[in-house]
Design a protein around this motif. Structure first.
Motif, short mmCIF file in Angstrom:
data_model
loop_
_atom_site.label_atom_id
_atom_site.label_comp_id
_atom_site.label_asym_id
_atom_site.label_seq_id
_atom_site.Cartn_x
_atom_site.Cartn_y
_atom_site.Cartn_z
N PHE A 74 6.54 4.98 -1.72
CA PHE A 74 5.26 5.04 -2.46
C PHE A 74 4.33 3.91 -2.05
CE2 PHE A 74 8.66 6.78 -5.09
CZ PHE A 74 8.18 8.04 -5.37
N ARG A 75 4.51 3.39 -0.85
CA ARG A 75 3.75 2.22 -0.43
C ARG A 75 2.25 2.50 -0.39
NH1 ARG A 75 5.09 -0.07 5.39
NH2 ARG A 75 4.17 1.97 5.90
N GLU A 76 1.86 3.66 0.14
CA GLU A 76 0.43 3.95 0.23
C GLU A 76 -0.18 4.12 -1.16
OE1 GLU A 76 -0.22 7.29 2.68
OE2 GLU A 76 0.53 6.33 4.54
N GLY A 77 0.52 4.80 -2.05
CA GLY A 77 -0.01 4.99 -3.40
C GLY A 77 -0.14 3.68 -4.17
N ILE A 78 0.86 2.80 -4.06
CA ILE A 78 0.80 1.51 -4.75
C ILE A 78 -0.29 0.63 -4.14
CG2 ILE A 78 2.08 -0.60 -5.24
CD1 ILE A 78 4.60 1.08 -5.43
N GLY A 79 -0.40 0.68 -2.79
CA GLY A 79 -1.47 -0.07 -2.15
C GLY A 79 -2.84 0.41 -2.60
N GLN A 80 -3.01 1.74 -2.74
CA GLN A 80 -4.27 2.29 -3.23
C GLN A 80 -4.54 1.83 -4.67
OE1 GLN A 80 -6.20 4.17 -1.32
NE2 GLN A 80 -7.76 4.76 -2.83
N LEU A 81 -3.51 1.82 -5.49
CA LEU A 81 -3.67 1.38 -6.88
C LEU A 81 -4.06 -0.09 -6.95
CD1 LEU A 81 -3.39 2.06 -9.89
CD2 LEU A 81 -0.97 1.42 -9.73
N LEU A 82 -3.46 -0.93 -6.12
CA LEU A 82 -3.81 -2.35 -6.11
C LEU A 82 -5.25 -2.56 -5.61
CD1 LEU A 82 -0.49 -3.93 -4.75
CD2 LEU A 82 -1.39 -4.01 -7.09
N THR A 83 -5.67 -1.74 -4.65
CA THR A 83 -7.05 -1.84 -4.17
C THR A 83 -8.04 -1.49 -5.27
OG1 THR A 83 -6.34 -1.30 -1.92
CG2 THR A 83 -8.68 -1.03 -2.44
N LEU A 84 -7.74 -0.41 -6.01
CA LEU A 84 -8.61 -0.03 -7.13
C LEU A 84 -8.64 -1.12 -8.20
CD1 LEU A 84 -7.63 3.74 -7.54
CD2 LEU A 84 -9.62 2.78 -6.36
N LEU A 85 -7.46 -1.73 -8.46
CA LEU A 85 -7.41 -2.82 -9.43
C LEU A 85 -8.24 -4.01 -8.96
CD1 LEU A 85 -6.20 -4.03 -12.02
CD2 LEU A 85 -4.24 -4.78 -10.66
N LEU A 86 -8.18 -4.30 -7.68
CA LEU A 86 -8.95 -5.42 -7.13
C LEU A 86 -10.46 -5.16 -7.26
CD1 LEU A 86 -9.09 -8.10 -5.61
CD2 LEU A 86 -8.88 -6.81 -3.47
N ILE A 87 -10.89 -3.93 -6.95
CA ILE A 87 -12.32 -3.61 -7.04
C ILE A 87 -12.79 -3.67 -8.49
CG2 ILE A 87 -14.03 -1.80 -6.68
CD1 ILE A 87 -12.39 -0.87 -4.29
N GLY A 88 -12.01 -3.09 -9.40
CA GLY A 88 -12.40 -3.10 -10.81
C GLY A 88 -12.45 -4.50 -11.40
N SER A 89 -11.45 -5.32 -11.10
CA SER A 89 -11.45 -6.69 -11.63
C SER A 89 -12.56 -7.53 -11.00
CB SER A 89 -10.09 -7.33 -11.38
OG SER A 89 -9.77 -7.32 -10.00
#
Length: 376
Positions: A74-89
């Motif tokens: 699930f590396r790509e999905g988790i990486g995508q989630l962390l990117t979204l978290l970074l943009i939102g924060s």
């Protein structure tokens, strides 16, 4: 053993480094706030420590997640989630920093001008509030757009979205015509100085104080603690009274219906005594004169002044109550009454009047009270 320690080191190191950097930054801001007491900027920036630490954590974990080798399927999905978290924060942090800068600037401006120019302070407060709402909306839209562009499908559809942006804009403009009119009206109010937070206004016959202004609606708090919410386009399309426009000083009137025998000079002296004992009167001006006359009464107007709308109401109420009480006690003959005396006929006119039919009763005559008895 290595597969177990590697994710613990990566995740634990990210958390620990985030806490250490956040603590050090907060310590520096606290010392800067103590050193620069003339501005509240450094203290306000400390409110952004939560989004700041969230940005640090998301950035550190996003950069080192590949080294953890955790949940590789699930590396790509988790990486995508962390990117979204970074943009939102990051968007949250940008809004928090902008809010701190605007609030600090407004506080410094208000502390230096609150005594000399309160109207200007209210105007700047209104503009700062609406600017912050616009900044938050723009940053939010940009953050959502950046999140969507992280998906490959959205990047591929970007060209077609841009090509159809003109048509979509026309359709959206027609569908949201009232919303857009309120949006532009809110910007016009913010920078046109038509109405400000804290102004005393009269809209649709309701008197109150402007409590909140947004890009789409405006809230007026009435004197009886009710809230009236109105679209901001109302204030750009219809006339309304703004009692705080210019200087807050106001002139008020009190009207009394009295008998023609009312002692005007004594009333003027009594009005001056009432105003001298009324703390809400600002001492600028006062007057009492006859403004109208009818066959039975005359209209007497008392003119008073005060420093703002609240005080002018207090002065008017006090003058009306105390003048009426004084007239009832000292000059009751000056109150309005119905004249029941016979009409005086010109000399030489026969007062017998027209003949009555046979058997008709004689008309009754109302007896006028003796003036001396009334005055006694």
């Amino acid at each position: 053993m290595e597969n177990l320690l590697r994710p613990l080191i990566v995740i634990g190191g990210s958390v620990l480094l985030t806490l250490v950097i956040g603590w050090a930054t907060d310590l520096l801001l606290r010392k800067a706030d103590e050193r620069h007491g003339g501005t509240s900027l450094w203290g306000l920036l400390r409110r952004a420590r939560v989004p700041y630490q969230l940005v640090l954590f998301a950035a550190l974990l996003r950069g080192s997640y590949d080294q953890a080798r955790l949940l590789t399927d699930f590396r790509e999905g988790i990486g995508q989630l962390l990117t979204l978290l970074l943009i939102g924060s990051a968007a949250w942090l940008a809004v928090a920093i902008a809010g701190s800068v605007v609030e600090a600037s407004y506080s410094r401006y208000a502390s230096s001008r609150s005594e000399r120019d309160p109207a200007r302070v209210r105007r700047v407060r209104t503009q700062a509030t609406l600017i912050m709402r616009v900044v938050a909306a723009v940053v939010g839209v940009m953050a959502v757009a950046a999140m969507l562009l992280t998906f490959p499908a959205m990047r591929a559809a970007g060209a077609s979205l841009l090509a159809s942006a003109g048509i979509l804009g026309i359709v959206a403009g027609v569908a949201a015509q009232s919303t857009l009119s309120n949006l532009f009206a809110g910007l016009q109010i913010a920078f046109g100085d038509m109405v400000r937070i804290g102004d005393t206004v009269v809209v649709d016959g309701e008197w109150g104080t402007v409590e909140e202004i947004t890009l789409t609606f405006l809230t007026v708090r009435t004197w009886d603690e009710r809230r009236i919410t109105m679209p901001v386009s109302y204030f750009t399309s219809k006339p309304f009274e703004n009692w705080s426009r210019g200087t807050p000083q106001m002139t008020g009137t009190v009207y009394l219906q009295l008998d023609h025998s009312a002692p005007l000079e004594a009333m003027r002296a009594r009005l001056q005594d009432i105003l001298r004992g009324c703390p809400a009167w600002d001492g600028r001006a006062w007057d009492l004169c006859v403004t109208d006359s009818t066959p039975n009464t005359m209209e007497v107007r008392a003119l008073v002044t005060a420093k703002d709308a609240d005080d002018i109401w207090t002065v008017r109420v006090a003058v009306r109550e105390q003048l009426l009480d004084w007239l009832v006690r000292e000059h009751p003959y000056a109150l309005p009454r119905v004249n029941t005396a016979e009409a005086l006929l010109p000399p030489g006119v026969n007062g017998s009047g027209p003949a009555r039919p046979a058997g008709a009763p004689a008309p009754r005559r109302a007896v006028e009270p003796h003036r001396g008895a009334e005055r006694g």
